[in-house]
Structure formats: structure tokens, C-alpha cells
Design a protein around this motif. Sequence first.
Motif, mmCIF file in Angstrom:
data_model
loop_
_atom_site.group_PDB
_atom_site.id
_atom_site.type_symbol
_atom_site.label_atom_id
_atom_site.label_comp_id
_atom_site.label_asym_id
_atom_site.label_seq_id
_atom_site.Cartn_x
_atom_site.Cartn_y
_atom_site.Cartn_z
ATOM 1 N N SER A 187 -2.658 11.626 4.090
ATOM 2 C CA SER A 187 -2.561 10.386 4.840
ATOM 3 C C SER A 187 -3.391 9.339 4.098
ATOM 4 C CB SER A 187 -3.077 10.660 6.247
ATOM 5 O OG SER A 187 -3.639 9.519 6.801
ATOM 6 N N ILE A 188 -2.871 8.122 4.028
ATOM 7 C CA ILE A 188 -3.521 7.097 3.203
ATOM 8 C C ILE A 188 -4.074 5.988 4.077
ATOM 9 C CG2 ILE A 188 -3.120 5.362 1.392
ATOM 10 C CD1 ILE A 188 -1.009 7.322 0.265
ATOM 11 N N ASN A 189 -5.329 5.658 3.871
ATOM 12 C CA ASN A 189 -5.968 4.592 4.633
ATOM 13 C C ASN A 189 -5.537 3.237 4.052
ATOM 14 O OD1 ASN A 189 -7.807 2.583 5.435
ATOM 15 N ND2 ASN A 189 -9.352 4.129 5.881
ATOM 16 N N ILE A 244 -6.964 12.325 -7.116
ATOM 17 C CA ILE A 244 -6.574 11.374 -8.148
ATOM 18 C C ILE A 244 -6.663 9.926 -7.708
ATOM 19 C CG2 ILE A 244 -5.102 12.922 -9.527
ATOM 20 C CD1 ILE A 244 -3.128 10.649 -7.742
ATOM 21 N N CYS A 245 -6.754 9.670 -6.408
ATOM 22 C CA CYS A 245 -6.800 8.268 -5.962
ATOM 23 C C CYS A 245 -8.111 7.641 -6.428
ATOM 24 C CB CYS A 245 -6.705 8.168 -4.452
ATOM 25 S SG CYS A 245 -6.977 6.474 -3.889
ATOM 26 N N PRO A 246 -8.044 6.593 -7.258
ATOM 27 C CA PRO A 246 -9.287 6.008 -7.765
ATOM 28 C C PRO A 246 -10.085 5.297 -6.678
ATOM 29 C CG PRO A 246 -7.345 4.888 -8.708
ATOM 30 C CD PRO A 246 -6.836 5.963 -7.818
ATOM 31 N N TYR A 247 -9.495 5.064 -5.521
ATOM 32 C CA TYR A 247 -10.209 4.341 -4.464
ATOM 33 C C TYR A 247 -10.554 5.243 -3.276
ATOM 34 C CZ TYR A 247 -8.493 0.602 -7.354
ATOM 35 O OH TYR A 247 -8.234 -0.192 -8.430
ATOM 36 N N SER A 248 -10.419 6.549 -3.458
ATOM 37 C CA SER A 248 -10.706 7.506 -2.382
ATOM 38 C C SER A 248 -10.018 7.118 -1.077
ATOM 39 C CB SER A 248 -12.211 7.627 -2.142
ATOM 40 O OG SER A 248 -12.848 7.966 -3.329
ATOM 41 N N ALA A 249 -8.765 6.719 -1.176
ATOM 42 C CA ALA A 249 -8.060 6.246 0.021
ATOM 43 C C ALA A 249 -7.306 7.371 0.729
ATOM 44 C CB ALA A 249 -7.077 5.141 -0.357
ATOM 45 N N ILE A 250 -7.213 8.538 0.085
ATOM 46 C CA ILE A 250 -6.367 9.596 0.657
ATOM 47 C C ILE A 250 -7.217 10.692 1.287
ATOM 48 C CG2 ILE A 250 -4.435 11.164 0.185
ATOM 49 C CD1 ILE A 250 -3.780 9.541 -2.273
ATOM 50 N N THR A 251 -6.833 11.093 2.494
ATOM 51 C CA THR A 251 -7.480 12.237 3.139
ATOM 52 C C THR A 251 -6.371 13.132 3.674
ATOM 53 O OG1 THR A 251 -7.604 10.904 5.134
ATOM 54 C CG2 THR A 251 -9.640 11.136 3.869
ATOM 55 N N LEU A 301 -8.178 0.986 2.514
ATOM 56 C CA LEU A 301 -8.786 1.353 1.235
ATOM 57 C C LEU A 301 -7.802 1.281 0.077
ATOM 58 C CD1 LEU A 301 -10.934 4.456 2.219
ATOM 59 C CD2 LEU A 301 -11.758 2.256 1.414
ATOM 60 N N CYS A 302 -6.517 1.557 0.359
ATOM 61 C CA CYS A 302 -5.527 1.631 -0.715
ATOM 62 C C CYS A 302 -5.399 0.275 -1.397
ATOM 63 C CB CYS A 302 -4.183 2.052 -0.136
ATOM 64 S SG CYS A 302 -2.847 1.967 -1.335
ATOM 65 N N GLN A 303 -5.413 0.298 -2.725
ATOM 66 C CA GLN A 303 -5.267 -0.935 -3.485
ATOM 67 C C GLN A 303 -3.859 -1.064 -4.064
ATOM 68 O OE1 GLN A 303 -7.892 -3.244 -3.838
ATOM 69 N NE2 GLN A 303 -8.786 -1.931 -2.273
ATOM 70 N N GLY A 304 -2.984 -0.128 -3.720
ATOM 71 C CA GLY A 304 -1.596 -0.236 -4.170
ATOM 72 C C GLY A 304 -1.399 0.009 -5.651
ATOM 73 N N CYS A 305 -2.272 0.807 -6.266
ATOM 74 C CA CYS A 305 -2.156 1.015 -7.711
ATOM 75 C C CYS A 305 -0.977 1.908 -8.061
ATOM 76 C CB CYS A 305 -3.441 1.619 -8.266
ATOM 77 S SG CYS A 305 -3.709 3.325 -7.751
ATOM 78 N N GLY A 306 -0.558 2.758 -7.123
ATOM 79 C CA GLY A 306 0.624 3.588 -7.351
ATOM 80 C C GLY A 306 0.370 4.909 -8.057
ATOM 81 N N THR A 307 -0.877 5.213 -8.367
ATOM 82 C CA THR A 307 -1.175 6.467 -9.072
ATOM 83 C C THR A 307 -0.628 7.674 -8.300
ATOM 84 O OG1 THR A 307 -3.197 5.438 -9.848
ATOM 85 C CG2 THR A 307 -3.039 7.805 -10.113
ATOM 86 N N CYS A 308 -0.852 7.682 -7.012
ATOM 87 C CA CYS A 308 -0.438 8.839 -6.212
ATOM 88 C C CYS A 308 1.083 8.955 -6.160
ATOM 89 C CB CYS A 308 -1.024 8.762 -4.812
ATOM 90 S SG CYS A 308 -0.568 7.263 -3.918
ATOM 91 N N VAL A 309 1.765 7.815 -6.177
ATOM 92 C CA VAL A 309 3.228 7.818 -6.095
ATOM 93 C C VAL A 309 3.793 8.558 -7.301
ATOM 94 C CG1 VAL A 309 5.291 6.385 -6.045
ATOM 95 C CG2 VAL A 309 3.218 5.631 -4.869
ATOM 96 N N VAL A 331 0.855 -1.182 0.000
ATOM 97 C CA VAL A 331 0.000 0.000 0.000
ATOM 98 C C VAL A 331 0.892 1.233 0.000
ATOM 99 C CG1 VAL A 331 -1.927 -1.084 1.215
ATOM 100 C CG2 VAL A 331 -0.101 0.007 2.529
ATOM 101 N N ALA A 332 0.312 2.336 -0.404
ATOM 102 C CA ALA A 332 1.087 3.570 -0.452
ATOM 103 C C ALA A 332 1.115 4.216 0.929
ATOM 104 C CB ALA A 332 0.478 4.515 -1.476
ATOM 105 N N VAL A 333 2.220 4.899 1.214
ATOM 106 C CA VAL A 333 2.382 5.551 2.510
ATOM 107 C C VAL A 333 2.968 6.944 2.269
ATOM 108 C CG1 VAL A 333 3.526 5.421 4.747
ATOM 109 C CG2 VAL A 333 2.886 3.321 3.577
HETATM 110 S S1 SF4 Z 1 -1.613 3.641 -4.365
HETATM 111 FE FE1 SF4 Z 1 -3.480 3.997 -5.582
HETATM 112 S S2 SF4 Z 1 -5.082 3.285 -4.179
HETATM 113 FE FE2 SF4 Z 1 -3.279 3.599 -2.885
HETATM 114 S S3 SF4 Z 1 -3.516 5.688 -2.126
HETATM 115 FE FE3 SF4 Z 1 -2.220 5.785 -3.979
HETATM 116 S S4 SF4 Z 1 -3.685 6.244 -5.627
HETATM 117 FE FE4 SF4 Z 1 -4.894 5.518 -3.890
#
Ligand code: SF4
Lengths: 666, 266
Positions: A625-627, A601-608, A630-638, A578-580
Motif C-alpha cells: 500500500s502506498i502513502n 526499493i522506494c526511495p521515499y519510503s512510501a510503501i508499507t 509520501l509518494c513522489q511519483g518517481c515510478g520506480t516501483c511501477v 502518485v503510484a497506487v
Molecule cells: S512511485 Fe516512487 S515514490 Fe511513489 S511509491 Fe513508487 S517508488 Fe515510491
Amino acid sequence: MSKIGVFVCHCGENIGGTVDCEKVAQEAAKIPGVEVSTDYKYMCSDPGQTIIKNAIKEKGLDGVVVAACSPRMHESTFRAACAEACLNPYMCEIANIREHCSWVHEKGEATTQKALDLVRMQVEKVKKDLPLSTIKVPVTKKALVIGGGIAGIQAALDIANAGHKVILVEKEPSIGGHMAQLSETFPTLDCSQCILTPRMVEVAQHPNITLYTYAEVEGLEGFIGNFTARIRLKARSVDLEKCTGCGMCTTKCPTKKVPSEFNALMGLRTAIYVPSPQSVPNKPTIDKEHCVYYKTGKCKLCEKVCPTGAITFDAPDEIITEEVGAVVVCTGFDVAPTSEFSEYGYGRYKDVITGLQFERLASASGPTMGEIRRPSDGTVPKKIVFIACAGSRDAAKGRPYCSKICCMYTAKHAMLYQHKVHDGESYVFYMDIRAGGKNYDEFVRRAIEEDGVNYIRGRVARVYERDGKLIVKGVDTLLGGEQVEIEADMVVLATAGVANKGAEDLAQKLHISYDKYNFFAEAHPKLKPVETNTAGIFLAGACQSPKDIPDTVAAASGAAVKVAALFSKDQLLREPVVAVVNRMPPPVFSTCVGCSLCVDICPYSAITMENIKDRAGNVIKTVASINPGLCQGCGTCVAFCRSKSIDLQGFSNEEMYSSVMAALHE
Amino acid sequence: MDKLKAKLIELFQSGEITLAIGYKQGTRGPRPFFCRSASDVEQMIFSNDYQPNLAVYLTKKEVVKDEKVAIVCTISALRSIAYLARENQIGQSQYKIIHLSPNDELMIFRSPWDIDPYIEEIPSTPSEDDRRVIEMLDAMTSEERWAWWAAQFSKCIKCYACRAACPMCYCTRCIVDNNRPQWIDPWASPLSNMEWQINRVMHLAGRCVGCGACGAACPEGIPVHLLNRKILDNIEENFGITAGLAPREGAVLNTFKPDDKENFIK
Ligand code: SF4
Ligand SMILES: Cc1cc2nc3c(=O)[nH]c(=O)nc-3n(C[C@H](O)[C@H](O)[C@H](O)COP(=O)(O)OP(=O)(O)OC[C@H]3O[C@@H](n4cnc5c(N)ncnc54)[C@H](O)[C@@H]3O)c2cc1C
Ligand code: SF4
């Protein structure tokens, strides 16, 4: 300095036949930091794993690279082996020298060199790897089942019998769905109500099931194990606690001519009504659209006659929230209306009806008490035509798919007709007979051979009215395309099974995917047929695609098992991929500048955004901060974060960078 | 101008501000002026064409901490402030935002959110000279364009003046300061200069207001701002977002609308 073990697998001939595994192992031994490097015929075998485990213990390895097949195959095997030898499993990486190398290249020097490069990349990655531990998320052991047809009933009962609480939400005043409307069911011709009602009653009485009828899910937030559902309990204007279901109100209601939905609009009902005598709950609801009081402000006759004072005019809808750990979507389907078909009279001809309407005519509890009579004049039709595939398998009508159940229920309808009208003649126009299923083909043969139903292979071009008869014009393709004209008394269209009206809306509320016909999409068409792409949300029944009862029930029990398996643990273990957002000591706290652009941009609404406060409670800094639930580890935010403040655990920027650099400068 | 000065004097005298950020005459044109008393207001000068973009100071704690600040804004600075507010970098009514419109009207914005209706009417446009260079570059083949920029960037000395001049480059740790991993080599070299500029421009895509402060700051005279301007043009063409206007529904490049064009996916 790292102590890394490299273990090169031959995979029999799969890798060894193309790549010089021995050489890869010898060369890998020269990479700085590599303590041991060896090859073996089958690393995944017991002796192969033992080589790895012993090396970890004897050499005190702090990282392992297994050069073998795809990580999808055996990453978990090798990580488990490392864990057994007391090495953090996330310090084990797989270099895929099979799918990425031996299977796609010719035998030769260059192929061996590529295998070595792949190993080198993973060695550099392992050097930067950090030990990780699985993420634990708590599970609320209560399920939400949406839709109270046979799918929802079965799923709710199975989950409840496994010892878990269930909330069952049905949007109509009664549960039962389409199965409650059916007369008799193929392939056994047992009475639908007789097999369904006991289960409906069981749902109502089950101590683990809370039933909300006349209710809809308004929204769903959260993630697997931890959802919060908002449910609207629509005001039914009747207090279910006080109502005894005596039925006085329905006899006195002056509005008696409302088309009955339960009877597929063929019978009539009152404005305060119970859909059918078998309804669960067997208590009335006021239909605000037709009630005289709600329309004009005067009447309240039902209130006067109600012996228990259960009528609650003007009560508002109520919104409740429920915490649940899993959701099973069972919202079923619908059939296309006759009005869709220009060639069959756009629904203008009263005696052209849908299969569902025929079910009501054939049903003992229906508007004609089970006698087949024409809706126009109440006479018994002597000649009846059934048209299969009405709107299905018809790309021009936008539905290229097969509705699956129509071949079977059309055979059933023709059979029921022959059983009820002994001197009647029945015709079925069909494209193909699709009767795959246990005892299904036998059932259709019985209709043709024993009950004398005339099957004509061909499309019906037109149906029109002439002198009180319906003229059906079609072709018989088995007779070389010969024109056929039948003067019928009644025509039954096996109209396509379609998604429910609200399906798209519901899918969006639940964040699940759906296909272009608005049927809900399974996670995998073969291997995950009752899962959705959203973890913790399952599917069953005809909301996924038209299904008959046996398939629906099987899917519902399947989904229930998935829920029970999820609830079998107190905590869910998730891969820590997961992203941190980084955190560091004051005064920096995090390199995140709090621009909050990643939130969108998080497709899973994991970031607040989170406020970092001092002891007095003053906000010092606001950072993302990333839950991890909820995070699916897609890496978009990274990729997105400009200041590189986010890292994906197990695939951190540093790990990936080292790996790529190893590939570039060898 | 007199109205502006009178207002600032009034604000100093009433104690509503302790610092006014504006412009004064320098040896080579206008330069930033940190005015701390009513008596110094006299030195203030203003025109909407001035560089640098003073909004850059609003995110610098060492400048604005413990001060009550008024900022004298060009139209570009107003745009930047609107964006900074969108990105949570400045608060509701943290600063007195003062502006003199091209027709000499004194405007004071209570909150950064009030700026939108005003700038909505005034599109951000490049100068005639800049437009000509962009057209020249557009007419080139991509190889020619690459060669042109490579020649320009070979002059870059990695002083990061462009970054320092940009109000939107407020990250506390820029990607070039990151050494785990070291994404971009810290020294000046043809490859790393190009890497730095590509990163800078991409990090500003969808956020840049087109003020041109970066290009104006470059001691080597590299027109780095033209890269940003080109992206503004692209965004306008593809998403219909007026250059320099902070979209209310969220930043243009990180939100999705069903009717967004997808003609760039080939
Ligand atoms: S890795 Fe993907 S799912 Fe996880 S917080 Fe980043 S954008 Fe959202
Ligand atoms: C004419 C006809 C004849 C058939 N004959 C046979 C037969 O003989 N044998 C056989 O095996 N199968 C038969 N079938 C198929 C059978 O009807 C289906 O397999 C079965 O009804 C599917 O059950 P379900 O629970 O998935 O959907 P449904 O029965 O459609 O039930 C869905 C339920 O969900 C509720 N719902 C919908 N949306 C929401 C929402 N948003 N919120 C809450 N609740 C919602 C609905 O009100 C309904 O109660 C026949 C079908 C038709 C049309
Ligand atoms: S993590 Fe990055 S993108 Fe998200 S708020 Fe922080 S700086 Fe902005």
C-alpha cells in the motif's frame, strides 16, 4: 467511443515556422475518436483558450490534446481551461511539438510528420486516461526550527509572528550562535550583542515559541505537513523551572579551568556554567565531562549552595516527540581550526589565532574585556598580521570555495585593531578583496585609507616563531613577487568557514541532500534557495554555505514566508501523480502477491504492507500500500513490480503502452 | 532413507501431519508424491539430485490449504523455501521442513529462517554439462549468442511449464496473463517467445536459486535455466552474493550498499 479535441498551436513562428500546423490539424482529424481538430496562432492566449472551452461545451468532448510547447510551460494553463469548461483537467494532455519538434528540426515534411506522430501518441493516451482529482493532505500548523543562531531566531520569530506555533531546538545551552560571539559587525560596526540580545529575549518570551536548548533532533519521519520529530532533551542537571539564575553555583564550583567554548577556547569557565552573561536561557548547565561529581562521584558543592534546590544530578536525557508540518534547518557553520595549517605552525603558536578568537579578544564581554592582548603573555601586540583565505579557495586543502565573509571581517578586524591600538601596525595578506555588498567596498576602503591598514596582495608561505616574535614570510605579487618578511606579535588567520561537525549526520536524519563539503543543498541554486529537495523542509543561513548576517537574516525570513504560505491552508493540494497498488473485489482483493520487495526499493519510503482483513478481523491477504503523501511519483516501483500491480496515476501502464504503440504502428 | 520414512510414519501416526510432499518412482524417473497416510510412506524415494523442486507446491493454496504439511526437501528446495519466507509467501512454522543431507543425516527445520546456516556451506553450482554450454555461449559474439537463443526459443510452444515448475513464479497474475495492456502476445511466435523468456528471467533475477527445475520441465528441451544461471554468476561476480543464498539484508538487486560496484555504468 471517445470524443477528443485536438488543438494545434503555432506559437507564432516558433512552431508555425517549421511545422505545417494546418496540416497536422487536418490529419489529426482523421484519427479515430477525434471529434474536432483545429489550429490557432496562440492557443495559450485568451481567444485560444476560448476555442478549447467552447469546443468542450459544444461537442461534449471527453478528452483534449493540445499540441504546443512543453507541458512545463502551459500544461497547468490548459488543464485549468478544461476544468473551467467542466472537463476533468487530467483528461487534457500536451503534445510537445515545440521543444520536441519545431525547435530541434529543420522545416520540412518529416518534421510535420513527427508533430503528427506526437499528437497521435497523446490522442491514444487520452483515450485511456482516467479522470483524477487532486490529493488533499492535512497540515499540522506548527514548525520545527533546528538551530538557534541568528538564522533560527529570525525564522522562529517570523513564523511565530505570522501566528503559528514554533518549536526551536538548539543543541548548545544558549541560543545566539556565532553572532553572539562577535564583537562589532561589518559594515556598520554596530555591536553584535546589542542588536542580537533583544531578539534572543523575544524568542524566549514569545507565546508562540517553545524553546528547547541543550537539545538535538534525533529523527524525523513523515512528510510535508505531517512530520513527527523525535527530540532529545539532554540532561543539563539543572531544573530550569526551579533555577532563578542567581549564579551562586558557578561561583562555588571547584572546577574553574575548563576552556570556554563561548570564548573560542581562550577564556576559562567552571564545570557548571552559563556560556555568557547574555545567554538565553540565563541558567546554568553542568558539563558532565568536567564536573568532579560526574567524574569521581563526590563534590555536589553546587547542590549545597543552590538556594532553590534546582540541581538534579543523574537525571536522564529525555526524549520527546513533536508533530510538525514544516522544518527550517538553521544549524549554521563553524570555522576551521588553526591546527589544520602546517605552514602556520599547526596551532602550536599561541599567538596565531582564528578570526573567531580575535572577535572574542575585541569583544567587551570577552576574556580581555575588549583589549587586544596576546594569548601567550597578555601584552598588547604592536604589529599584527591578518591572513585572508586561510584554507579557502585552496583546492589543495580540499576547499576550492570562497568563504565569502572573511574579506569583510578581516577588514573589520584590522580596523578594530587600529581603533584600539593607536600606535599599532596592521597588515592584511589577501588574494583578492571580495567586498560585494551594500556599503561593503566603502568599508574596506575606509580600513585602507582612513585607518592605515597595510594591504599586501600575496600568499603567506610560512609563519614561525623567533625570539617571541612571529616571522611571517610571504610575497607581494603587486611588487612583482618580491619577498616580504614581517616580524609580527600576533597573526590572525581568517580560516575557512566549514560545515558543522554533525551536519552530515543531521542531513541523513532529515533525509535532505548535502554537498561534498557537507553544506546542505538547496533545491535550486537560483530559484529555490531556501527549499531543500524534500518537500516541507527549508534551509536558512550558514548551514547552506558561509553567509554574513544580512544574507542569513534575509534567507531566514524567506524560509519563514515559505512556511507561513504552507500553513496558510488547512489542507495541502498535491498533484495526483502518485503510484497506487491496485485493489479489486474479493476474492482477489489485489493482484499484488505481497512479496514486499517494492518496500525496499522506494526511495521515499512510501510503501508499507497492509493486511486485508475479513469482518472477524482475520488477515486474508497482505498487500502493498502506498502513502500518497509520501509518494513522489518517481515510478520506480511501477517498473519493479513483476505482477504489474502498481500503476502511476496519470501515467498508467495502459496509458503509456497505448501511447508507445501509437508511435510504433502508425 | 529409513530414518526419513520412520519419521514420516511417526508424524502421520501422531497426527502432526496429514500430507507429506515427497518423491516416488514414475515411469520416467522420480515424480512428485502426495502421501496421505503412514501406509503409503513405503513408496517414498529421495535423492538431493531429484527434480522437480517440490517447494513450488507450498504457495499453491489448492494443495496445502487445510492440510498439515511435511515437505521432503532437496537442497534446492531448501534454498527456495528460504527465499519464499523472505518474500512473505510462507509463515514462520507453517510447514515441517524435512531434509536428508548428502551424508544421510535427517534434518528437520523448525522455521525457514533456520535453513540459512546449513545452505551457507553448500554453494549452488551448475552441472558439468551446463557449465560447458555456458562457457560455449560466453565465447560467442553477442550476435552469435542471440542467434543461438533465437533458434532455441523458436521451439517454445508457450506451455509455461517452466513457470509452473518454478517455486519463485508464484505471482497470482503473471505479466503474460495481463491484458491491460497486453505486454506480451499470448500466442507462440519468435518475438513473443523471446519477450516471454526475457521477462521470466528478469523477474527471477536476484531471486532464482539455480535449481534448474524450469529447464528440466521444458517439453521442448530448451535449456531455459541457463539464462537464470548466468544471472546468478553475474550477481556473484558483482555483489559477492553466494548463488542461491537469500541475503539477510534484503534482496540483492533491490537494496543499495555504498560499496556496490558501479562498473556497469559506462
Ligand atoms: S512511485 Fe516512487 S515514490 Fe511513489 S511509491 Fe513508487 S517508488 Fe515510491
Ligand atoms: C570571525 C567571524 C566574524 C564575523 N563577522 C561578521 C560581521 O561582522 N558581520 C556579519 O554580517 N557577519 C559576520 N560573520 C558571519 C556570521 O557569524 C554569520 O552570518 C552568522 O553567524 C550565521 O548565522 P547562522 O544562524 O546561520 O549560524 P550560526 O551562528 O552558526 O548558528 C547556528 C546555531 O545552530 C546550532 N546548531 C548547530 N547544529 C545543531 C543541531 N544539530 N541541532 C540544534 N542546533 C544546532 C548552533 O549551536 C548555533 O547556535 C562573522 C563570522 C565569523 C566566523
Ligand atoms: S506491489 Fe508488486 S512488488 Fe510490491 S509487494 Fe505487491 S507484488 Fe510485490
